[in-house]
Design an enzyme around this catalytic site. Sequence first.
Site, mmCIF file in Angstrom:
data_model
loop_
_atom_site.group_PDB
_atom_site.id
_atom_site.type_symbol
_atom_site.label_atom_id
_atom_site.label_comp_id
_atom_site.label_asym_id
_atom_site.label_seq_id
_atom_site.Cartn_x
_atom_site.Cartn_y
_atom_site.Cartn_z
ATOM 1 N N GLU A 205 62.343 -12.414 34.436
ATOM 2 C CA GLU A 205 62.880 -11.141 33.966
ATOM 3 C C GLU A 205 63.220 -11.231 32.480
ATOM 4 O O GLU A 205 63.766 -12.235 32.036
ATOM 5 C CB GLU A 205 64.133 -10.818 34.795
ATOM 6 C CG GLU A 205 64.861 -9.550 34.390
ATOM 7 C CD GLU A 205 66.130 -9.358 35.246
ATOM 8 O OE1 GLU A 205 66.129 -9.760 36.436
ATOM 9 O OE2 GLU A 205 67.115 -8.840 34.706
ATOM 10 N N SER B 187 75.405 -7.902 29.555
ATOM 11 C CA SER B 187 74.227 -8.030 28.684
ATOM 12 C C SER B 187 73.431 -6.728 28.791
ATOM 13 O O SER B 187 72.314 -6.691 29.257
ATOM 14 C CB SER B 187 73.383 -9.253 29.060
ATOM 15 O OG SER B 187 72.745 -9.084 30.294
ATOM 16 N N ASP C 297 63.931 -5.507 32.496
ATOM 17 C CA ASP C 297 65.284 -4.985 32.760
ATOM 18 C C ASP C 297 65.737 -4.211 31.515
ATOM 19 O O ASP C 297 65.606 -2.987 31.454
ATOM 20 C CB ASP C 297 66.219 -6.157 33.089
ATOM 21 C CG ASP C 297 67.690 -5.771 33.128
ATOM 22 O OD1 ASP C 297 68.000 -4.578 33.193
ATOM 23 O OD2 ASP C 297 68.555 -6.680 33.085
ATOM 24 N N HIS D 191 76.931 -14.283 30.353
ATOM 25 C CA HIS D 191 77.750 -14.298 31.566
ATOM 26 C C HIS D 191 78.686 -15.500 31.655
ATOM 27 O O HIS D 191 79.523 -15.576 32.540
ATOM 28 C CB HIS D 191 76.867 -14.247 32.817
ATOM 29 C CG HIS D 191 76.154 -12.941 32.961
ATOM 30 N ND1 HIS D 191 75.172 -12.722 33.889
ATOM 31 C CD2 HIS D 191 76.280 -11.766 32.297
ATOM 32 C CE1 HIS D 191 74.732 -11.475 33.797
ATOM 33 N NE2 HIS D 191 75.384 -10.885 32.828
ATOM 34 N N GLU E 65 78.747 -13.659 37.680
ATOM 35 C CA GLU E 65 78.091 -13.301 38.940
ATOM 36 C C GLU E 65 78.230 -14.400 39.989
ATOM 37 O O GLU E 65 77.558 -14.372 41.023
ATOM 38 C CB GLU E 65 76.606 -12.988 38.695
ATOM 39 C CG GLU E 65 76.424 -11.762 37.807
ATOM 40 C CD GLU E 65 74.969 -11.402 37.577
ATOM 41 O OE1 GLU E 65 74.073 -12.130 38.074
ATOM 42 O OE2 GLU E 65 74.723 -10.393 36.887
ATOM 43 N N LYS F 101 68.470 -0.524 38.142
ATOM 44 C CA LYS F 101 69.943 -0.505 38.149
ATOM 45 C C LYS F 101 70.373 0.943 37.997
ATOM 46 O O LYS F 101 70.246 1.516 36.899
ATOM 47 C CB LYS F 101 70.479 -1.309 36.968
ATOM 48 C CG LYS F 101 70.222 -2.814 37.018
ATOM 49 C CD LYS F 101 70.566 -3.438 35.653
ATOM 50 C CE LYS F 101 70.687 -4.949 35.719
ATOM 51 N NZ LYS F 101 70.774 -5.544 34.354
ATOM 52 N N GLU G 49 70.024 -16.532 33.739
ATOM 53 C CA GLU G 49 70.104 -16.714 35.188
ATOM 54 C C GLU G 49 68.939 -17.549 35.709
ATOM 55 O O GLU G 49 67.789 -17.278 35.374
ATOM 56 C CB GLU G 49 70.057 -15.344 35.911
ATOM 57 C CG GLU G 49 71.193 -14.422 35.492
ATOM 58 C CD GLU G 49 71.013 -12.976 35.961
ATOM 59 O OE1 GLU G 49 70.311 -12.746 36.963
ATOM 60 O OE2 GLU G 49 71.575 -12.087 35.293
ATOM 61 N N HIS H 244 72.117 -5.492 41.111
ATOM 62 C CA HIS H 244 73.539 -5.362 40.775
ATOM 63 C C HIS H 244 73.730 -5.456 39.261
ATOM 64 O O HIS H 244 72.779 -5.641 38.512
ATOM 65 C CB HIS H 244 74.334 -6.472 41.479
ATOM 66 C CG HIS H 244 74.017 -7.866 40.992
ATOM 67 N ND1 HIS H 244 74.779 -8.962 41.321
ATOM 68 C CD2 HIS H 244 73.014 -8.348 40.196
ATOM 69 C CE1 HIS H 244 74.278 -10.048 40.755
ATOM 70 N NE2 HIS H 244 73.208 -9.701 40.074
ATOM 71 N N LYS I 120 68.272 -8.151 43.675
ATOM 72 C CA LYS I 120 69.004 -9.183 42.935
ATOM 73 C C LYS I 120 70.474 -8.837 43.005
ATOM 74 O O LYS I 120 70.917 -7.876 42.380
ATOM 75 C CB LYS I 120 68.507 -9.204 41.482
ATOM 76 C CG LYS I 120 69.080 -10.328 40.664
ATOM 77 C CD LYS I 120 68.449 -10.428 39.293
ATOM 78 C CE LYS I 120 69.249 -9.676 38.269
ATOM 79 N NZ LYS I 120 69.057 -10.171 36.874
ATOM 80 N N ASP J 275 66.178 -14.932 34.940
ATOM 81 C CA ASP J 275 66.410 -13.813 34.033
ATOM 82 C C ASP J 275 66.748 -14.429 32.691
ATOM 83 O O ASP J 275 67.840 -14.976 32.504
ATOM 84 C CB ASP J 275 67.556 -12.910 34.512
ATOM 85 C CG ASP J 275 67.784 -11.732 33.553
ATOM 86 O OD1 ASP J 275 67.037 -11.621 32.566
ATOM 87 O OD2 ASP J 275 68.697 -10.925 33.810
#
Length: 399
Positions: A273, A40, A300, A144, A194, A325, A153, A353, A376, A230
């Site tokens: 997030e 994403s 993010d 994901h 993940e 990131k 998430e 990550h 995270k 998230d």
Amino acid sequence: LITDVRLRRVLDSRGNATVEADVLTESGGFGRGKAPSGASTGEYEAIELPATEAIANAREDAIPRLVGEVHAGNQRDVDAALHAADGTDDFSGIGANSAVAISMAAAKAGADVLGAPLYQHLGGTFRGNEYPTPLGNIIGGGEHAADATNIQEFLAAPVGAPSVEEAVFANAAVHQEVHDILADRDLPAGKGDEGAWAPSVSDDEAFEIMDEAVETVADDFGFAIAFGLDVAGAELYDADEDGYVYDDGVKSTAEQIDYIAEKVEEYDLVYVEDPLDENDYEAFADLTDRVGDQTLVCGDDLFVTNVERLQAGISAGAGNSILIKPNQIGTLTDAVDAIELATESGYESVVSHRSGETEDTTIAHLAVATDAPFIKTGAVGGERTAKLNELIRIEDNAV
Ligand code: PGA
Ligand code: ZN
């Protein structure tokens, strides 16, 4: 002085090709770094090239500017050489995947020459006494996992844990507890990229399950465990619909802000997030006005670890924290610059990550080196536990 840089194609956690870099120095130093990869991804991220192309381009343009030219221990010189070799403003020349792998490998070679842990090389001698709280991805969907939640998430946040070790085990226990709750409800679930459970449940049901699981584990462990999200709002936002597209309908921007603010209140969320689209600084600012004193509102895809986008956000009052990131921006120098701007401006940094990961542990060291309050990096799965176990070792002075 760097004497050799070797690049190769290796597997990431999704089975895709990624870039691994080895950096060797005159005095016998050695470092190895591997690039992660997002699914994403933000619109404004540095560009990842196909691994073979990134390797070919970096061999041609970057390696000649590093070998015999730059000291591995001088991270700013290494990363400046990568930018000069690339010649673009988004690493589309050599690929952000080659850049970040080399940047991390050089940092480790620099630490190796010093005989110091990587976090200390990056952060200085007074670092290593504070540890980030790990945010563990427990339930997820979005980009994901198919047929799961709309929100990408649901993250456990063991805010009361007395140590990293306890926090890491608490997140794993929440992951296990959610498995048991799903089994009780006859909801079989696979895992997303993940390692989070990806059940076919509504977002509302996922909130309830998380709430129950963190409470149970908090009772067992004897410290507070909260949770957060998230949303990956940019993936839900559809400009044609002028809103956020959920399985049960479309929310306008105003409705999305209300929805997130209500969830923050109802579940005491400590972290949200990308609750809104990556182009909507104004909506981020509105939500931050409403709930910014209760929770972290983290950018993010909004900030993509980019100081210019962060500066725009700071000016607009958008969010109060930034996800970091390194591969979104291409080098450790750029990532640390973003963290420093965030810190100066009262924004918290959350080192992260990607959904496609490797065994590389650099981000664990980066979080400790910069006193980041959160990291995270998942809850289970080898490429996630590589970082979590490294944090346990750092805390145990065993790196
Ligand atoms: P990504 O997702 O690595 O697939 O971009 C992680 C995130 O959105 O935080
Ligand atoms: Zn995200």
